[in-house]
Structures are given as C-alpha cells and as structure tokens.
Design an enzyme around this catalytic site. Sequence first.
Site, PDB file in Angstrom:
ATOM      1  N   ASN A  11     -36.671  -5.670  19.975  1.00 48.04           N
ATOM      2  CA  ASN A  11     -36.374  -6.486  18.600  1.00 48.04           C
ATOM      3  C   ASN A  11     -37.694  -7.095  18.351  1.00 48.04           C
ATOM      4  O   ASN A  11     -38.299  -8.138  19.185  1.00 48.04           O
ATOM      5  CB  ASN A  11     -35.564  -7.792  19.526  1.00 48.04           C
ATOM      6  N   TRP A  12     -38.643  -6.957  17.850  1.00 53.62           N
ATOM      7  CA  TRP A  12     -39.813  -7.376  17.589  1.00 53.62           C
ATOM      8  C   TRP A  12     -39.963  -8.647  17.110  1.00 53.62           C
ATOM      9  O   TRP A  12     -41.154  -9.350  16.873  1.00 53.62           O
ATOM     10  CB  TRP A  12     -40.114  -6.563  16.462  1.00 53.62           C
ATOM     11  N   LYS A  13     -38.677  -9.573  16.497  1.00 51.12           N
ATOM     12  CA  LYS A  13     -38.912 -10.641  16.016  1.00 51.12           C
ATOM     13  C   LYS A  13     -39.911 -11.126  14.777  1.00 51.12           C
ATOM     14  O   LYS A  13     -40.413 -10.259  14.562  1.00 51.12           O
ATOM     15  CB  LYS A  13     -38.836 -11.936  16.750  1.00 51.12           C
ATOM     16  N   HIS A  94     -27.757 -13.067  17.105  1.00 46.24           N
ATOM     17  CA  HIS A  94     -28.441 -13.103  17.437  1.00 46.24           C
ATOM     18  C   HIS A  94     -28.686 -14.918  17.663  1.00 46.24           C
ATOM     19  O   HIS A  94     -28.332 -15.858  16.767  1.00 46.24           O
ATOM     20  CB  HIS A  94     -29.947 -12.664  17.405  1.00 46.24           C
ATOM     21  N   GLU A  96     -31.098 -16.428  18.182  1.00 48.69           N
ATOM     22  CA  GLU A  96     -32.085 -17.664  17.201  1.00 48.69           C
ATOM     23  C   GLU A  96     -31.275 -17.854  15.831  1.00 48.69           C
ATOM     24  O   GLU A  96     -31.472 -19.059  15.136  1.00 48.69           O
ATOM     25  CB  GLU A  96     -33.220 -16.796  17.331  1.00 48.69           C
ATOM     26  N   GLU A 162     -26.601 -10.965  25.924  1.00 53.58           N
ATOM     27  CA  GLU A 162     -27.334 -11.979  25.218  1.00 53.58           C
ATOM     28  C   GLU A 162     -27.052 -13.435  26.387  1.00 53.58           C
ATOM     29  O   GLU A 162     -27.030 -13.880  25.191  1.00 53.58           O
ATOM     30  CB  GLU A 162     -28.267 -11.673  24.414  1.00 53.58           C
ATOM     31  N   GLY A 168     -35.629 -15.057  26.265  1.00 58.07           N
ATOM     32  CA  GLY A 168     -37.848 -15.164  26.385  1.00 58.07           C
ATOM     33  C   GLY A 168     -38.472 -16.166  27.224  1.00 58.07           C
ATOM     34  O   GLY A 168     -38.742 -16.711  27.532  1.00 58.07           O
ATOM     35  N   SER A 200     -34.783 -11.424  28.808  1.00 52.54           N
ATOM     36  CA  SER A 200     -35.797 -11.110  29.756  1.00 52.54           C
ATOM     37  C   SER A 200     -36.053  -9.748  30.617  1.00 52.54           C
ATOM     38  O   SER A 200     -36.382  -9.777  31.666  1.00 52.54           O
ATOM     39  CB  SER A 200     -36.094 -12.529  31.119  1.00 52.54           C
ATOM     40  N   GLY A 221     -36.368  -7.614  23.247  1.00 49.49           N
ATOM     41  CA  GLY A 221     -37.233  -8.682  23.138  1.00 49.49           C
ATOM     42  C   GLY A 221     -38.988  -8.928  23.553  1.00 49.49           C
ATOM     43  O   GLY A 221     -39.565  -7.475  23.383  1.00 49.49           O
ATOM     44  N   GLY A 222     -39.095  -9.703  23.809  1.00 49.40           N
ATOM     45  CA  GLY A 222     -40.660  -9.932  24.448  1.00 49.40           C
ATOM     46  C   GLY A 222     -41.095  -8.144  25.002  1.00 49.40           C
ATOM     47  O   GLY A 222     -42.559  -8.661  24.072  1.00 49.40           O
TER      48      GLY A 222
HETATM   49  C1  PEP Z   1     -33.761 -10.783  22.438  1.00 47.27           C
HETATM   50  O1  PEP Z   1     -34.351 -11.474  21.382  1.00 47.27           O
HETATM   51  O2  PEP Z   1     -32.785 -10.544  22.282  1.00 47.27           O
HETATM   52  C2  PEP Z   1     -34.139 -10.578  23.557  1.00 47.27           C
HETATM   53  C3  PEP Z   1     -33.893 -10.107  24.630  1.00 47.27           C
HETATM   54  O3  PEP Z   1     -35.675 -11.317  23.762  1.00 47.27           O
HETATM   55  P1  PEP Z   1     -36.568 -10.785  25.510  1.00 47.27           P
HETATM   56  O4  PEP Z   1     -36.040  -9.659  25.828  1.00 47.27           O
HETATM   57  O5  PEP Z   1     -37.489 -11.309  25.394  1.00 47.27           O
HETATM   58  O6  PEP Z   1     -35.737 -12.571  26.232  1.00 47.27           O
END
Ligand code: PEP
Length: 243
Positions: A11-13, A94, A96, A162, A168, A200, A221-222
Amino acid sequence: MEHRRPLIAGNWKMNLNLERALKLAGEIKEGLSDDIEVAIFPPFPFLFEVKRVISGSPIKLGAQNIYHEDEGAFTGEVSPIMIKDICEYVILGHSERRLYFKEDDNMVNRKVRKALEHGIKPILCVGERLEDRKEGRAFEVIKSQLEGSLRDIDASITIAYEPVWAIGTGVPARGEDALEAIKFIREVLGRDVRVLYGGSVNKDNIAQFVRYEEIDGALVGGASLRSEEFLGIVRRTAEVKGF
Ligand code: PEP
C-alpha cells in the site's frame, strides 16, 4: 487452495510522484522471482501508467479506495467502473480511512458490495486501536468491524488484520498476538478466507507472522516504498511458505 495463496500487498498510500512511482514499479517487476502473489496499490493518478510498467509480469494492481456508487455528483470520488479494467484488488476499511475520512462499517459494507458487484476483490482491513486493546476490547472491536463490514456478504474475500497501534509505528504486533487475533477472525467468519497481517512489517520481521499456517501474507505500508525491502518481504514469505 488458490484463495489462500500467500499474498504480499504493498500500500503506497499518498506517497511518491509519477517518476518515482514508475521507477519503484519497474524495480519490483525486475526483481521479482518468487511464485507467491504480489500486488501493489499506487495512488489513483498513477494507476494506468503503473499498469503499463508492470504489464507482462505477474504483479497485480489494486486501488487504495473506491466510492460506493457507480457515477454521479460525488466530487472528488472514484467509481469502481473507472478502475475495474486494470485493478484486481481494492483496499477497503483501512484504519486511516476510518479515522481521517470517518468511514464507518456501514459505508465499508456498501463499498465491499460495490467492489464485488464489479468483480474487484476487496481486501478488508480490521483492527483495534491501542485503547481498545488496553481496555480488553480488541476482539469485540474486530468482531463488530467484521460483522458490520460484511453484513449480508458471504463471498470469500481477503481480510487484513491491522492493529491500528502497529501501523506506521515501527512496532509490529508480536507474532503470537497476530496469530491469536487472526484465529479469532477465522472463527468469527466461519469460512476459509485468506487473512493477512499488517502493521510495521519489514523483511526482517515478516517471518514471525508468515511462519504460522493461519497467516497468509501481509499488507505492507512504509516498507513497500523501497523495492529492496518489499522484494525482501516477498522472498522471505516465499521461503517460509515453501514456494
Ligand atoms: C498499512 O497502512 O496498511 C500498514 C500496514 O502500514 P505500515 O506497514 O507502514 O505499518
């Protein structure tokens, strides 16, 4: 079991510009050598160009959101019809979107139905906040998100567990805690769905999740913004799952 095939989803957000997005997609395409499923979720404006870059590779494309109507006066929204020819997946629910855009389970339910109606596979995110966990309500929250978001839906979709406190933050859940929550998700749904862990994840900790038979991969994500890190997660998952 095709529907439980390991999946690593990136997920590049709301990150990158077009040039960097195409470079990242190209690097992932070049570096990919493992036979598990891999999907990337670029921001909307980059989808069609990224699709061109990854064509000829097994990488799947997904959207980070859709609206729950086909068309109309919904300024700024994106219809499933606009992306269904290029996106196999869509991330829905999600945390967010729940937090910043006030999406509730009812809205997520409408989006899941819309995605399915147009043949786009939803990845439904559920997970508790830190205060829910501290108050011993984590499973209650997860159950209510699952039941609300999947009301009157019995399709076999992908779920991403999640925990919000792990997203994050650089502090992932412990493998055994993720396992416990994912077993609970399977119990609540009572059907054999694919369930990912997200929060993470990186190439050094992915094994602590995918070593469990119940955890079918990860939503990243990141770490999905760096090709070497993302490909490392894919590689490690393939090794651990025996692909
Ligand atoms: C996400 O936003 O779905 C996520 C898992 O982010 P991160 O890996 O950065 O924690």
